[in-house]
Motif scaffolding. Structure first.
Motif, mmCIF file in Angstrom:
data_model
loop_
_atom_site.group_PDB
_atom_site.id
_atom_site.type_symbol
_atom_site.label_atom_id
_atom_site.label_comp_id
_atom_site.label_asym_id
_atom_site.label_seq_id
_atom_site.Cartn_x
_atom_site.Cartn_y
_atom_site.Cartn_z
ATOM 1 N N ASP A 25 45.407 25.964 35.242
ATOM 2 C CA ASP A 25 45.702 25.678 33.840
ATOM 3 C C ASP A 25 45.117 26.709 32.889
ATOM 4 O O ASP A 25 45.014 26.471 31.678
ATOM 5 C CB ASP A 25 45.188 24.286 33.459
ATOM 6 C CG ASP A 25 43.679 24.142 33.603
ATOM 7 O OD1 ASP A 25 43.001 25.134 33.980
ATOM 8 O OD2 ASP A 25 43.156 23.035 33.335
ATOM 9 N N SER A 26 44.728 27.886 33.418
ATOM 10 C CA SER A 26 44.070 28.911 32.604
ATOM 11 C C SER A 26 44.802 30.247 32.670
ATOM 12 O O SER A 26 45.440 30.576 33.665
ATOM 13 C CB SER A 26 42.625 29.119 33.078
ATOM 14 O OG SER A 26 41.853 27.951 32.913
ATOM 15 N N SER A 63 41.612 46.010 46.682
ATOM 16 C CA SER A 63 40.842 47.183 46.301
ATOM 17 C C SER A 63 40.619 48.073 47.520
ATOM 18 O O SER A 63 39.808 47.735 48.387
ATOM 19 C CB SER A 63 39.490 46.785 45.694
ATOM 20 O OG SER A 63 38.752 47.923 45.319
ATOM 21 N N PRO A 64 41.317 49.206 47.618
ATOM 22 C CA PRO A 64 41.165 50.076 48.789
ATOM 23 C C PRO A 64 39.733 50.556 49.001
ATOM 24 O O PRO A 64 39.243 50.589 50.131
ATOM 25 C CB PRO A 64 42.104 51.248 48.469
ATOM 26 C CG PRO A 64 43.110 50.680 47.529
ATOM 27 C CD PRO A 64 42.371 49.674 46.706
ATOM 28 N N ALA A 65 39.037 50.913 47.913
ATOM 29 C CA ALA A 65 37.679 51.449 48.037
ATOM 30 C C ALA A 65 36.606 50.412 47.751
ATOM 31 O O ALA A 65 35.418 50.690 47.923
ATOM 32 C CB ALA A 65 37.498 52.647 47.107
ATOM 33 N N GLY A 66 36.988 49.218 47.326
ATOM 34 C CA GLY A 66 36.022 48.185 46.984
ATOM 35 C C GLY A 66 35.480 48.365 45.574
ATOM 36 O O GLY A 66 35.717 49.373 44.912
ATOM 37 N N GLY A 67 34.741 47.371 45.107
ATOM 38 C CA GLY A 67 34.171 47.453 43.772
ATOM 39 C C GLY A 67 33.782 46.093 43.235
ATOM 40 O O GLY A 67 33.779 45.091 43.958
ATOM 41 N N ARG A 68 33.455 46.065 41.959
ATOM 42 C CA ARG A 68 33.075 44.829 41.263
ATOM 43 C C ARG A 68 34.046 44.600 40.109
ATOM 44 O O ARG A 68 34.319 45.510 39.322
ATOM 45 C CB ARG A 68 31.639 44.912 40.747
ATOM 46 C CG ARG A 68 31.201 43.696 39.924
ATOM 47 C CD ARG A 68 29.705 43.691 39.663
ATOM 48 N NE ARG A 68 28.989 43.419 40.920
ATOM 49 C CZ ARG A 68 27.651 43.411 41.016
ATOM 50 N NH1 ARG A 68 26.904 43.677 39.941
ATOM 51 N NH2 ARG A 68 27.080 43.143 42.164
ATOM 52 N N PHE A 69 34.536 43.362 40.017
ATOM 53 C CA PHE A 69 35.596 43.048 39.074
ATOM 54 C C PHE A 69 35.289 41.743 38.351
ATOM 55 O O PHE A 69 34.772 40.798 38.953
ATOM 56 C CB PHE A 69 36.941 42.971 39.801
ATOM 57 C CG PHE A 69 37.199 44.179 40.651
ATOM 58 C CD1 PHE A 69 37.690 45.339 40.092
ATOM 59 C CD2 PHE A 69 36.882 44.167 42.006
ATOM 60 C CE1 PHE A 69 37.884 46.471 40.871
ATOM 61 C CE2 PHE A 69 37.076 45.294 42.796
ATOM 62 C CZ PHE A 69 37.580 46.457 42.222
ATOM 63 N N ALA A 70 35.616 41.714 37.059
ATOM 64 C CA ALA A 70 35.428 40.502 36.260
ATOM 65 C C ALA A 70 36.774 39.827 36.050
ATOM 66 O O ALA A 70 37.782 40.495 35.790
ATOM 67 C CB ALA A 70 34.792 40.848 34.923
ATOM 68 N N LEU A 71 36.783 38.504 36.166
ATOM 69 C CA LEU A 71 37.946 37.694 35.829
ATOM 70 C C LEU A 71 37.517 36.781 34.689
ATOM 71 O O LEU A 71 36.654 35.908 34.875
ATOM 72 C CB LEU A 71 38.424 36.870 37.023
ATOM 73 C CG LEU A 71 39.111 37.600 38.176
ATOM 74 C CD1 LEU A 71 38.118 38.439 38.989
ATOM 75 C CD2 LEU A 71 39.807 36.600 39.097
ATOM 76 N N VAL A 72 38.059 37.027 33.506
ATOM 77 C CA VAL A 72 37.701 36.234 32.336
ATOM 78 C C VAL A 72 38.869 35.314 32.019
ATOM 79 O O VAL A 72 40.029 35.730 32.042
ATOM 80 C CB VAL A 72 37.333 37.133 31.142
ATOM 81 C CG1 VAL A 72 36.116 37.973 31.478
ATOM 82 C CG2 VAL A 72 38.466 38.054 30.723
ATOM 83 N N GLY A 73 38.578 34.031 31.760
ATOM 84 C CA GLY A 73 39.662 33.073 31.630
ATOM 85 C C GLY A 73 39.450 32.041 30.544
ATOM 86 O O GLY A 73 38.336 31.847 30.045
ATOM 87 N N ALA A 74 40.552 31.373 30.201
ATOM 88 C CA ALA A 74 40.503 30.288 29.220
ATOM 89 C C ALA A 74 41.610 29.294 29.515
ATOM 90 O O ALA A 74 42.761 29.695 29.768
ATOM 91 C CB ALA A 74 40.657 30.828 27.799
ATOM 92 N N ARG A 75 41.265 28.008 29.493
ATOM 93 C CA ARG A 75 42.307 26.982 29.562
ATOM 94 C C ARG A 75 43.248 27.171 28.381
ATOM 95 O O ARG A 75 42.824 27.448 27.261
ATOM 96 C CB ARG A 75 41.681 25.596 29.504
ATOM 97 C CG ARG A 75 41.156 25.108 30.832
ATOM 98 C CD ARG A 75 40.612 23.706 30.727
ATOM 99 N NE ARG A 75 40.230 23.183 32.017
ATOM 100 C CZ ARG A 75 39.382 22.170 32.183
ATOM 101 N NH1 ARG A 75 38.829 21.592 31.132
ATOM 102 N NH2 ARG A 75 39.089 21.740 33.391
#
Length: 314
Positions: free
Chosen positions: A65-66, A114-126
């Motif tokens: 629902d976001s 991600s082929p090389a890898g990494g750090r990722f943010a997922l920002v969300g809102a209902r």
């Protein structure tokens, strides 16, 4: 220079409240380094997930629902959704470049690779409305230097209101040079006052240091009640991976240590009909903005700017 007021005045009664500071690892879950959703935060709208992927790593996401924005913090990513696909170039770390991003609508599935890898943010809102899957180019991100002197900071307005269309979500990045204060003067957005203040839940997620994954050490962040039944006063020593919840109340300053830069990701959403970031400064510190008139911005800023849009060769 404007003279600061003296005296703090009477302190409000502090009602019992949940912990607002979530040290790195304490909000981990379902394979995410940090997972904050409305249920765990005790509110209605705002969410955040931090995802570490190894080389050749992949992750499926049901948006539910976001609405969500996928933002590379370190590394590159391929995002597939609703029959489309976009390649996120990303960056080495948050201080080296402004990143591109992808918008995911509610009620769908997405795959992240991600082929090389990494750090990722997922920002969300209902949210209520289903907008299309889209690519957000780094070249379209307005970079703002805000404040002056030791209150200078850089704001990457990638999903600010009026910049990128979402249904409810507002998100920005703030980069504070070593020794500076940001989120200053302290301010709030916990009431719906048309044209003056918007009601928004907020998450701060921190990284300290200028490497891909931060480093040792830490800064400080403060949340204080704006009314008797508000959030508990919190002065948090924040390090890389820490989050602070702001359900209401005055928040700020965020203080960078003398030797290290401070980064934080802000995620906001609220019930208002208008998607807007309208704030009210703490009256005890409102004099601060007047003091900036005679000061220049910190010459260390900006750390990076958005790349130029490619020339149209048609």
């Amino acid at each position: 220079m404007t003279t600061p007021p003296t005296g703090d005045g009477p302190r409000p009664h502090l009602a019992p409240a949940r912990a607002l500071h979530l040290p790195d690892g304490t909000a981990a879950g379902d394979g995410y380094r940090c997972r904050i959703d409305p249920r765990s935060a005790g509110w209605e709208f705002s969410s955040l997930r931090i995802l570490d992927l190894p080389p050749a790593g992949r992750r499926r996401l049901e948006t539910g629902d976001s609405e969500w924005i996928v933002l590379p913090l370190a590394g590159s990513l391929s995002v597939s959704c609703d029959g489309g696909r976009c390649e996120l170039t990303g960056r080495d770390d948050v201080f080296s470049a402004v990143s591109d991003f992808a918008y995911l609508p509610r009620d769908t599935e997405a795959e992240l690779r991600s082929p090389a890898g990494g750090r990722f943010a997922l920002v969300g809102a209902r949210c209520e409305n289903r907008l299309p899957f889209r690519y957000g180019p780094a070249s379209g991100v307005p970079v703002e230097v805000r404040g002056a002197g030791r209150a200078s900071r850089q704001v990457n307005n990638f999903a600010a209101a009026g910049v990128f269309e979402t249904d409810r979500l507002i998100a920005v990045e703030v980069l504070t040079p070593a020794g500076n204060w940001s989120s200053y003067p302290p301010h709030k957005h916990d009431e719906d006052r048309p044209g003056e203040e918007s009601k928004l839940e907020e998450i701060y997620w921190f990284s300290v240091g200028d490497g891909a994954y931060g480093g040792p050490g830490g800064g400080y962040h403060r949340v204080a009640p704006s009314h008797p039944d508000g959030a508990r006063e919190t002065v948090a020593h924040v390090g890389t991976g820490d989050a602070v919840l702001v359900p209401d109340g005055w928040h700020g300053p965020s203080i960078a240590p003398p030797e290290q830069h401070l980064y934080y990701l802000n995620v906001m959403a609220g019930p208002g009909v208008e998607r807007a970031w309208l704030i009210c400064d703490d009256p005890a510190h409102a004099w601060v903005r007047g003091a900036w008139a005679g000061e220049a911005p910190d010459p260390r800023l900006p750390f990076s700017t958005a790349p130029s849009r490619p020339k149209d060769t048609r």
